[in-house]
Design a protein around this motif. Structure first.
Motif, PDB file in Angstrom:
ATOM      1  N   LEU A   1     -29.580  51.265  54.135  1.00  6.86           N
ATOM      2  CA  LEU A   1     -29.162  51.950  55.363  1.00  6.86           C
ATOM      3  C   LEU A   1     -28.570  53.325  55.057  1.00  6.86           C
ATOM      4  O   LEU A   1     -28.749  54.278  55.822  1.00  6.86           O
ATOM      5  CB  LEU A   1     -28.136  51.092  56.120  1.00  6.86           C
ATOM      6  CG  LEU A   1     -28.686  49.837  56.803  1.00  6.86           C
ATOM      7  CD1 LEU A   1     -27.560  49.005  57.389  1.00  6.86           C
ATOM      8  CD2 LEU A   1     -29.683  50.204  57.891  1.00  6.86           C
TER       9      LEU A   1
ATOM     10  N   LEU B   1     -31.337  55.801  54.466  1.00  4.42           N
ATOM     11  CA  LEU B   1     -31.997  56.243  55.704  1.00  4.42           C
ATOM     12  C   LEU B   1     -31.309  57.454  56.316  1.00  4.42           C
ATOM     13  O   LEU B   1     -31.882  58.121  57.182  1.00  4.42           O
ATOM     14  CB  LEU B   1     -32.018  55.095  56.724  1.00  4.42           C
ATOM     15  CG  LEU B   1     -32.969  53.929  56.430  1.00  4.42           C
ATOM     16  CD1 LEU B   1     -32.801  52.834  57.466  1.00  4.42           C
ATOM     17  CD2 LEU B   1     -34.412  54.399  56.400  1.00  4.42           C
ATOM     18  N   LYS B   2     -30.089  57.736  55.882  1.00  6.42           N
ATOM     19  CA  LYS B   2     -29.349  58.875  56.430  1.00  6.42           C
ATOM     20  C   LYS B   2     -29.963  60.210  56.022  1.00  6.42           C
ATOM     21  O   LYS B   2     -29.627  61.251  56.574  1.00  6.42           O
ATOM     22  CB  LYS B   2     -27.883  58.805  56.017  1.00  6.42           C
ATOM     23  CG  LYS B   2     -27.150  57.661  56.694  1.00  6.42           C
ATOM     24  CD  LYS B   2     -25.665  57.763  56.514  1.00  6.42           C
ATOM     25  CE  LYS B   2     -24.971  56.761  57.411  1.00  6.42           C
ATOM     26  NZ  LYS B   2     -25.228  57.016  58.840  1.00  6.42           N
TER      27      LYS B   2
ATOM     28  N   ILE C   1     -33.013  60.822  56.527  1.00  5.74           N
ATOM     29  CA  ILE C   1     -34.110  61.046  57.475  1.00  5.74           C
ATOM     30  C   ILE C   1     -33.532  61.439  58.837  1.00  5.74           C
ATOM     31  O   ILE C   1     -32.774  60.672  59.430  1.00  5.74           O
ATOM     32  CB  ILE C   1     -34.968  59.772  57.634  1.00  5.74           C
ATOM     33  CG1 ILE C   1     -35.455  59.291  56.274  1.00  5.74           C
ATOM     34  CG2 ILE C   1     -36.134  60.022  58.573  1.00  5.74           C
ATOM     35  CD1 ILE C   1     -36.181  57.961  56.311  1.00  5.74           C
TER      36      ILE C   1
ATOM     37  N   PHE D   1     -29.615  55.869  64.048  1.00  5.43           N
ATOM     38  CA  PHE D   1     -29.772  54.416  64.175  1.00  5.43           C
ATOM     39  C   PHE D   1     -29.221  53.693  62.955  1.00  5.43           C
ATOM     40  O   PHE D   1     -28.688  52.589  63.072  1.00  5.43           O
ATOM     41  CB  PHE D   1     -31.245  54.062  64.382  1.00  5.43           C
ATOM     42  CG  PHE D   1     -31.823  54.624  65.650  1.00  5.43           C
ATOM     43  CD1 PHE D   1     -31.555  54.022  66.874  1.00  5.43           C
ATOM     44  CD2 PHE D   1     -32.606  55.773  65.638  1.00  5.43           C
ATOM     45  CE1 PHE D   1     -32.079  54.533  68.055  1.00  5.43           C
ATOM     46  CE2 PHE D   1     -33.127  56.294  66.813  1.00  5.43           C
ATOM     47  CZ  PHE D   1     -32.861  55.676  68.022  1.00  5.43           C
ATOM     48  N   SER D   2     -29.337  54.324  61.790  1.00 11.07           N
ATOM     49  CA  SER D   2     -28.817  53.688  60.574  1.00 11.07           C
ATOM     50  C   SER D   2     -27.298  53.572  60.635  1.00 11.07           C
ATOM     51  O   SER D   2     -26.710  52.614  60.118  1.00 11.07           O
ATOM     52  CB  SER D   2     -29.237  54.470  59.324  1.00 11.07           C
ATOM     53  OG  SER D   2     -28.578  55.719  59.235  1.00 11.07           O
TER      54      SER D   2
ATOM     55  N   ILE E   1     -32.830  62.018  62.753  1.00  8.77           N
ATOM     56  CA  ILE E   1     -32.964  61.135  63.921  1.00  8.77           C
ATOM     57  C   ILE E   1     -32.767  59.663  63.515  1.00  8.77           C
ATOM     58  O   ILE E   1     -31.959  58.951  64.108  1.00  8.77           O
ATOM     59  CB  ILE E   1     -34.318  61.298  64.654  1.00  8.77           C
ATOM     60  CG1 ILE E   1     -34.459  62.755  65.135  1.00  8.77           C
ATOM     61  CG2 ILE E   1     -34.406  60.345  65.843  1.00  8.77           C
ATOM     62  CD1 ILE E   1     -35.794  63.057  65.783  1.00  8.77           C
ATOM     63  N   VAL E   2     -33.518  59.225  62.502  1.00  4.24           N
ATOM     64  CA  VAL E   2     -33.384  57.838  62.030  1.00  4.24           C
ATOM     65  C   VAL E   2     -31.957  57.574  61.573  1.00  4.24           C
ATOM     66  O   VAL E   2     -31.441  56.455  61.712  1.00  4.24           O
ATOM     67  CB  VAL E   2     -34.375  57.557  60.870  1.00  4.24           C
ATOM     68  CG1 VAL E   2     -34.142  56.169  60.267  1.00  4.24           C
ATOM     69  CG2 VAL E   2     -35.806  57.677  61.375  1.00  4.24           C
ATOM     70  N   ASN E   3     -31.289  58.618  61.025  1.00  4.19           N
ATOM     71  CA  ASN E   3     -29.925  58.418  60.501  1.00  4.19           C
ATOM     72  C   ASN E   3     -28.927  58.025  61.596  1.00  4.19           C
ATOM     73  O   ASN E   3     -27.901  57.412  61.314  1.00  4.19           O
ATOM     74  CB  ASN E   3     -29.432  59.650  59.746  1.00  4.19           C
ATOM     75  CG  ASN E   3     -29.434  60.910  60.595  1.00  4.19           C
ATOM     76  OD1 ASN E   3     -29.521  60.854  61.821  1.00  4.19           O
ATOM     77  ND2 ASN E   3     -29.366  62.060  59.945  1.00  4.19           N
TER      78      ASN E   3
END
Length: 256
Positions: free
Chosen positions: A151, A154-155, A157, A163-164, A159-161
Motif C-alpha cells: 500500500l 502505491l503512493k 502512483i 485510495f491507498s 490518484i491511486v495514492n
C-alpha cells in the motif's frame, strides 16, 4: 459491513459513562503508563528516521531530470512510511502488554451487560492472558506489515495514492479493533476460533479501530484515553455479538 462498522462506532457512545459507573479507571493506570512510554519512544525514533528513509528512497532515482521533484515526493512518502510503521508498532506493543489488565476490564463489562457475575467460560491466568496478547499481536503485526508495504508503494502512483491512504487507514483500524475485541473473546474461544470470529465480524473491528486511530491524532490526551475508551467500546460490541450468536444458535436448536 457498513452496518457493522456503524455498530462498532456507536459502542463508544456510552463508554465513558460505563467506565465511571463500574469504577474501571484503576484498571487502566498501568496500560496508560505503557501507552505513554511506548508513544514517546516510537515518536522520538520516528522523528530521527523520517529524513533517513526519505533520503534512502530518493537514491532509487538515478537520473538528473526530475530528481528534485522525486526527492520531495520520497521525503513525504518516507515520513508517511515511518508514521505508519510507528503506529503499527505502537498499537501492537501496547495491546500485547496490556492484555492481562484489559481482560479483567472486559470481564466486568460482560458481567454488567449480561447480569452473570460468575461466568462459566474458559478460565485464564495473568501469564496466559499476556501470552495470548503477545501471540495475537505478533500474528497481527506480521499480517499488517505484509499488506502495508504494498500500500505504501502505491503512493508513487498519482490518484491511486488517495485510495491507498484510505486502505492503509482501514487496515490499521481493523487490526486495532481486532486486538481490542480479543480481550473479551479470549474467555470464550481458543486462539484460532477467535480469529475466525473476528473475520466474520470484521466490520465491527474496523468501526472500533477507526476511533482508536483518530484518538492517536489528539496530542497527549489521545494516547491516555485511547485504550480505556476503545477497549470498553470493543467489549460492549463483542458481548452483544456473542449474545446474538448464542440467541441464533438456540433458535436453530429449538427449530430442529
Amino acid at each position: 459491513m457498513v452496518k457493522n462498522i456503524l455498530n462498532g462506532l456507536k459502542a463508544y457512545a456510552n463508554s465513558f459513562t460505563l467506565i465511571s459507573e463500574l469504577k474501571l479507571w484503576k484498571f487502566f493506570f498501568i496500560p496508560i503508563i505503557i501507552s505513554i512510554i511506548t508513544a514517546a519512544l516510537i515518536g522520538i525514533s520516528a522523528y530521527g528516521f523520517s529524513d533517513n528513509v526519505g533520503g534512502f528512497i530518493a537514491k532509487i532515482w538515478f537520473w538528473d531530470w526530475g530528481k528534485e521533484t522525486f526527492t520531495s515526493i520520497a521525503t513525504v512518502i518516507g515520513a508517511i512510511a515511518v508514521l505508519a510503521i510507528g503506529l503499527i508498532l505502537y498499537k501492537h506493543i501496547i495491546m500485547a502488554l496490556s492484555a492481562p489488565f484489559m481482560s479483567p476490564v472486559s470481564e466486568k463489562i460482560e458481567a454488567h451487560l449480561t447480569g452473570v457475575e460468575n461466568h462459566s467460560h474458559r478460565n485464564t491466568t495473568f501469564q496466559g492472558q499476556l501470552w495470548r496478547g503477545i501471540r495475537i499481536n505478533i500474528r497481527n503485526l506480521g499480517k499488517e506489515l505484509l499488506f502495508t508495504i504494498p500500500l505504501l508503494l502505491l503512493k508513487f502512483i498519482p490518484i491511486v495514492n488517495i485510495f491507498s491512504t484510505i486502505l492503509l487507514f482501514s487496515l490499521q483500524a481493523y487490526y486495532a479493533g481486532f486486538g481490542n475485541m480479543d480481550y473479551t473473546l479470549e474467555r470464550h474461544f481458543k486462539y484460532r476460533e477467535s480469529i475466525q470470529f473476528i473475520r466474520k465480524n470484521k466490520g465491527v473491528a474496523i468501526g472500533n479501530g477507526i476511533v482508536f486511530m483518530l484518538f492517536l491524532l489528539i496530542p497527549v490526551v489521545g494516547v491516555i484515553l485511547v485504550l480505556p475508551l476503545s477497549v470498553t467500546a470493543a467489549s460492549i460490541s463483542t458481548v452483544n455479538l456473542l449474545k446474538n450468536e448464542s440467541s441464533t444458535t438456540n433458535t436453530l436448536k429449538n427449530a430442529i
